[in-house]
Design an enzyme around this catalytic site. Structure first.
Site, short mmCIF file in Angstrom:
data_model
loop_
_atom_site.label_atom_id
_atom_site.label_comp_id
_atom_site.label_asym_id
_atom_site.label_seq_id
_atom_site.Cartn_x
_atom_site.Cartn_y
_atom_site.Cartn_z
N SER A 171 -9.23 2.45 3.60
CA SER A 171 -8.33 3.10 2.68
C SER A 171 -7.50 2.12 1.84
O SER A 171 -6.83 2.52 0.89
CB SER A 171 -7.38 4.04 3.43
OG SER A 171 -6.56 3.35 4.35
N LYS A 202 0.84 -1.19 0.00
CA LYS A 202 0.00 0.00 0.00
C LYS A 202 0.89 1.25 0.00
O LYS A 202 1.88 1.31 0.73
CB LYS A 202 -0.92 -0.03 1.23
CG LYS A 202 -1.95 1.07 1.31
CD LYS A 202 -2.85 0.83 2.52
CE LYS A 202 -3.79 1.98 2.79
NZ LYS A 202 -4.63 1.73 3.99
N SER A 215 -9.65 0.41 7.81
CA SER A 215 -9.13 0.46 6.45
C SER A 215 -8.62 -0.86 5.88
O SER A 215 -8.31 -0.94 4.69
CB SER A 215 -8.01 1.50 6.35
OG SER A 215 -8.53 2.79 6.54
#
Length: 469
Positions: free
Chosen positions: A157, A82, A181
């Site tokens: 996220s 990520k 997230s």
């Protein structure tokens, strides 16, 4: 509706991460074959889902050819990191134009723990600006879309990671969680999303200096087995010192659990019909397996919403005005998106409340953890309603309206971040529109083994829906 996936009869097939690693180890195919297949799959779905922010295929193929991987459970398995986590050689831009595209000169500490599992990083996945919202949408580029239906949000996220794994482009992907997230995108993309206890894995760089570290790193996966192996590998790299020992969990436990079920969000709103039906069907499943399930009120006060909002706003304010120190010396706050700016302004309007908010969050942690004096697990939906269409949580929209929608949508997950307790979303239901619905299970601090055993049992009792089915 447009459903997209890249599952095929190439070497990856529909194997999970452990399956891919074992096939490589057995000589059925090589790490180069696995990386090449994954990159072809990414190329197939990426125009539709927009989940890759940085392509790092050249280095990934070199690593694969040299077989330069740690001897973990995912040795040679293609994955992504990520793009809020430092990985040497890649710029870490946090989903924002305010952050310059400057390559990291070293890994952060958690990255080394992630790589100890043997993953081969082929690129970096998308996230909304600084991970501050629950949809991977932007003010300056195309959104990341849900492969189950590209008109819908992939969550956030860790939305890019979730979209790639759900679409079959990768078996597993890195994710992290500061308010849901990992679990939110797992819920809406039909994946396993496990947030470990605070300090179970090495702290994220951006969480270490915060008054309350709410960020946990992990992965999103298509199988409980992958998640269990990932957590076991993190403990081989660096065991958590103040938590119960966690080895490899390989199947269901025998103990029947006392489970508390939450049927109403903290906001007081009602669940939508599909989510409500999914919750009660899951309660029936748990009872059929011999677990005791009792309905209880939400075990925290509604003031938690205000306190968490104040803390979330403090983080946005810190980014806006200390970004050069916290993120990168080239940070340009004039390029911040409207949502981050508005959240930062919310802190300025209420900054005097910060000490009260921090005390309030600590009080709510004690109240929440007191539930485990009488119960082993707390059950709820992961989200208060099914995943919205792209635009419903538009970061360029009216802030007050968007934030109100966000609070109503994400009302079950944040307490585990402030309390530091482990939680997992499992893809055990689908909406009437054939979109995934996640069911959420959480336990007391350090009780990952108990949760994983329950996850294995539920996966066996009700196999997860498949996007290619």
């Amino acid at each position: 509706m447009k459903r997209v996936h890249a599952f095929s009869d190439d070497c990856l097939g529909d194997l999970d991460g452990v399956g891919v690693a074992r096939a490589i180890a057995a000589g059925e195919f090589t790490a180069v074959d696995a990386a090449t297949a994954a990159l072809a799959r990414i190329d197939e779905v990426e125009p539709a889902i927009n989940a890759i922010v940085i392509d790092d295929r050249e280095r990934a193929l070199v690593r694969a050819a040299a077989n330069e991987f740690a001897p973990g459970a995912f040795r040679g398995v293609p994955s992504v990191i990520k793009n809020n986590t430092l990985f040497e050689g890649l710029p870490t831009m946090h989903g924002s134009a305010a952050v310059p595209a400057v390559a990291a000169t070293a890994n952060e500490r958690f990255t080394d723990q992630l790589l100890s599992s043997g993953m081969n990083i082929v690129g970096a996945s998308t996230l909304p600006a600084f991970g501050l919202t629950a949809t991977t949408e932007f003010v300056d580029r195309e959104p990341t879309r849900n492969p189950w239906n590209t008109d819908y949000s992939s969550g956030a996220s860790s939305g890019g990671s979730a979209a790639l794994v759900a679409a079959g482009a990768l078996p597993i992907a890195h994710a992290n969680d500061g308010g849901g997230s990992i679990r939110i995108p797992a819920a809406v993309c039909g994946l396993v999303g496990f947030k470990p206890s605070r300090d179970r894995v090495i702290a994220a760089a951006e969480g270490e200096a915060a008054p309350i570290d709410i960020i946990s790193n992990g992965i999103v996966s298509r199988s409980v087995r992958d998640t269990a192996h990932f957590l076991a590998d993190t403990q081989k790299f660096l065991p958590a010192k103040k938590l119960p020992e966690l080895g490899l969990v390989e199947g269901p436990g025998k103990r029947r659990l006392r489970i508390a079920a939450l049927t109403q969000p903290l906001t007081g709103a009602l669940l939508d019909r599909d989510t409500n039906d999914a919750l009660y069907a899951n309660i029936e499943l748990l009872q059929s397996l011999g677990h005791q399930v009792d309905l209880i009120p939400v075990p925290v006060d509604r003031s938690y919403i205000r306190d968490f909002t104040e803390y979330w706003s403090l983080l946005a304010f810190s980014l806006e005005f200390m970004g050069k120190r916290l993120i990168d010396k080239g940070f340009d706050r004039s390029q911040l998106d409207q949502f981050t700016r508005s959240l930062s302004r919310n802190f300025l309007r209420n900054f005097w409340r910060t000490p009260f908010a921090l005390r309030g969050l600590n009080r709510q942690t004690k109240k929440f953890r007191a539930v485990y004096e009488n119960f082993d697990v707390v059950l709820s939906p992961t989200l208060a309603h099914t995943t919205p269409k792209i635009g419903y949580l538009d970061p360029a929209g009216d802030f007050d309206e968007i934030f109100d929608r966000l609070v109503r949508y994400v009302s079950f997950t944040p307490i585990n971040n402030t309390a530091g307790t482990p939680a997992v979303s499992l893809p055990l239901a689908q909406s009437s529109g054939e979109l995934p619905i996640g069911l959420h299970y959480c336990a007391d601090l350090g009780q990952e083994q108990l949760l994983l055993e329950l996850c294995f049992e539920l996966e066996a009792a009700q196999p997860f829906a498949r996007i290619q089915g």
